[in-house]
Design an enzyme around this catalytic site. Structure first.
Site, PDB file in Angstrom:
ATOM      1  CG  ASN A   9      -1.678   1.242   1.467  1.00 58.82           C
ATOM      2  OD1 ASN A   9      -1.735   2.093   0.581  1.00 58.82           O
ATOM      3  ND2 ASN A   9      -2.270   1.379   2.640  1.00 58.82           N
ATOM      4  CD1 TRP A  10       3.794   1.098  -2.565  1.00 55.72           C
ATOM      5  CD2 TRP A  10       3.430   1.763  -4.675  1.00 55.72           C
ATOM      6  NE1 TRP A  10       4.462   0.235  -3.400  1.00 55.72           N
ATOM      7  CE2 TRP A  10       4.257   0.611  -4.698  1.00 55.72           C
ATOM      8  CE3 TRP A  10       3.073   2.352  -5.900  1.00 55.72           C
ATOM      9  CZ2 TRP A  10       4.721   0.052  -5.894  1.00 55.72           C
ATOM     10  CZ3 TRP A  10       3.529   1.796  -7.084  1.00 55.72           C
ATOM     11  CH2 TRP A  10       4.347   0.655  -7.082  1.00 55.72           C
ATOM     12  CE  LYS A  11      -0.077   3.223   4.768  1.00 55.04           C
ATOM     13  NZ  LYS A  11       0.040   3.278   6.205  1.00 55.04           N
ATOM     14  CG  HIS A  95      -5.805   1.900   5.348  1.00 52.80           C
ATOM     15  ND1 HIS A  95      -5.337   2.870   6.209  1.00 52.80           N
ATOM     16  CD2 HIS A  95      -4.787   1.021   5.166  1.00 52.80           C
ATOM     17  CE1 HIS A  95      -4.086   2.574   6.527  1.00 52.80           C
ATOM     18  NE2 HIS A  95      -3.723   1.467   5.904  1.00 52.80           N
ATOM     19  CD  GLU A  97      -2.733   5.506   6.896  1.00 54.40           C
ATOM     20  OE1 GLU A  97      -2.692   5.636   5.664  1.00 54.40           O
ATOM     21  OE2 GLU A  97      -1.838   4.917   7.547  1.00 54.40           O
ATOM     22  CD  GLU A 168      -3.570  -2.644   7.299  1.00 52.44           C
ATOM     23  OE1 GLU A 168      -2.508  -2.929   6.761  1.00 52.44           O
ATOM     24  OE2 GLU A 168      -4.154  -1.561   7.128  1.00 52.44           O
ATOM     25  N   GLY A 174       2.578   2.052  10.801  1.00 48.67           N
ATOM     26  CA  GLY A 174       3.542   3.132  10.665  1.00 48.67           C
ATOM     27  C   GLY A 174       4.266   3.485  11.953  1.00 48.67           C
ATOM     28  CB  SER A 214       5.230  -2.046  11.924  1.00 48.99           C
ATOM     29  OG  SER A 214       4.864  -0.703  12.181  1.00 48.99           O
ATOM     30  N   GLY A 235       2.884  -1.211   4.263  1.00 53.04           N
ATOM     31  CA  GLY A 235       3.005   0.206   3.921  1.00 53.04           C
ATOM     32  C   GLY A 235       4.462   0.574   3.722  1.00 53.04           C
ATOM     33  N   GLY A 236       5.093   1.055   4.786  1.00 55.40           N
ATOM     34  CA  GLY A 236       6.466   1.583   4.722  1.00 55.40           C
ATOM     35  C   GLY A 236       7.452   0.670   4.012  1.00 55.40           C
TER      36      GLY A 236
HETATM   37  P1  PGA Z   1       2.893   0.104   7.628  1.00 60.14           P
HETATM   38  O1  PGA Z   1       1.441   0.368   6.992  1.00 60.14           O
HETATM   39  O2  PGA Z   1       3.406  -1.175   7.038  1.00 60.14           O
HETATM   40  O3  PGA Z   1       3.717   1.299   7.222  1.00 60.14           O
HETATM   41  O4  PGA Z   1       2.715  -0.004   9.102  1.00 60.14           O
HETATM   42  C1  PGA Z   1       0.544  -0.697   6.804  1.00 60.14           C
HETATM   43  C2  PGA Z   1      -0.759  -0.184   6.250  1.00 60.14           C
HETATM   44  O5  PGA Z   1      -1.192   0.928   6.600  1.00 60.14           O
HETATM   45  O6  PGA Z   1      -1.406  -0.879   5.421  1.00 60.14           O
END
Ligand code: PGA
Length: 252
Positions: A9-11, A95, A97, A168, A174, A214, A235-236
């Site tokens: 997930n590149w956000k 998600h 966010e 999640e 993050g 993470s 994500g990251g």
């Molecule tokens: P993260 O994000 O790996 O940076 O914790 C995961 C996500 O939000 O899907």
């Protein structure tokens, strides 16, 4: 029986140049991914380009959200139908966010899921508790509420084949603080049991449940060793190709 699914997930990260380099590397290596299903979820503006760059590789390309309406006066938004129109096959809904920063409720998430399925997109449905919810002992209540709001009344075959769940925990996203394999397994088993109760064991046995929060090259093996963890939503660690690629060896 369940194909492991590793998704990035590149956000709101990366730019055209970085994405182009990432896709070239992925194109080169995707054939070697074997039994693992791969996916990337770029920002909207790069979707069509990524679809074109990865065509024929088997890598899933999807959007990070969508509007449930098929068209209309929603300045700045993108409909599920339009995501499908540029050749993407998947969309993430729910998600944390989106829930936290954009106020999406369980109902909003469900509307997006329904519209995505109706126009031919497969869905990654995210559920997860916040830190105060976990500390108050409310994890099961929260994730089951989100799961049921997102799936009640669906056809079992559709759920098994076209929906991927992603657990999640919000406190792990993050933050560098990953759920332990034990914590992840406990919630994944809870989610699968609930699906078994409502849709039957065969559907639950086929449902792919990713863990997200993470996930890194250093912890992915232990998470993937859990019997109910079928993949990761990353994500990251999905932003650098080398780190994303190292996650791919852990399909079990
Ligand atoms: P993260 O994000 O790996 O940076 O914790 C995961 C996500 O939000 O899907």
């Amino acid at each position: 029986m369940r194909q492991p699914f590793m998704a990035g997930n590149w956000k709101m990260h990366l730019d055209r140049e970085a994405i182009s380099a990432f896709c070239s590397a992925l194109r080169r290596d995707a054939g070697g991914a074997g039994a693992v299903r791969l996916g990337v979820f770029p920002p909207f503006v790069y979707l069509a380009e990524v679809v074109a760059a990865l065509r024929g590789t088997g890598v899933v390309v999807g959007a990070q959200t969508c509007r449930p309406e098929s068209h209309g006066a929603f300045t700045g938004e993108v409909a599920a139908r339009q995501v499908r129109d540029v050749g993407a096959t998947h969309v993430i809904v729910g998600h944390s966010e989106r829930r936290q920063l954009f106020g999406e409720t369980d109902r909003d998430v469900r509307a997006r899921l329904d519209s995505a399925l109706a126009c031919g997109l497969d869905v990654l449905l995210c559920v997860g508790e916040t830190l105060p919810e976990r500390e108050a002992g409310r994890t099961a209540e929260v994730v089951l509420r989100q799961l049921q709001a997102g799936t009640d009344g669906l056809d079992g075959e559709t759920l098994a084949r076209r929906v991927t769940l992603a657990y999640e925990p919000v406190w792990a996203i993050g933050t560098g603080r990953t759920a332990t394999p034990g914590q992840a397994q406990e919630v994944h088993a809870l989610l699968r049991d609930d699906v078994a109760r409502r849709f039957g064991g065969a559907v639950a046995g086929r449902l792919v449940i990713q863990y997200g929060g993470s996930v890194k090259p250093a912890n992915v093996a232990a998470l993937m060793a859990c019997p109910d963890v079928d993949g990761a939503l990353v994500g990251g660690a999905s932003l650098e190709y080398e780190s994303f690629a190292s996650l791919l060896d852990y399909g079990n």
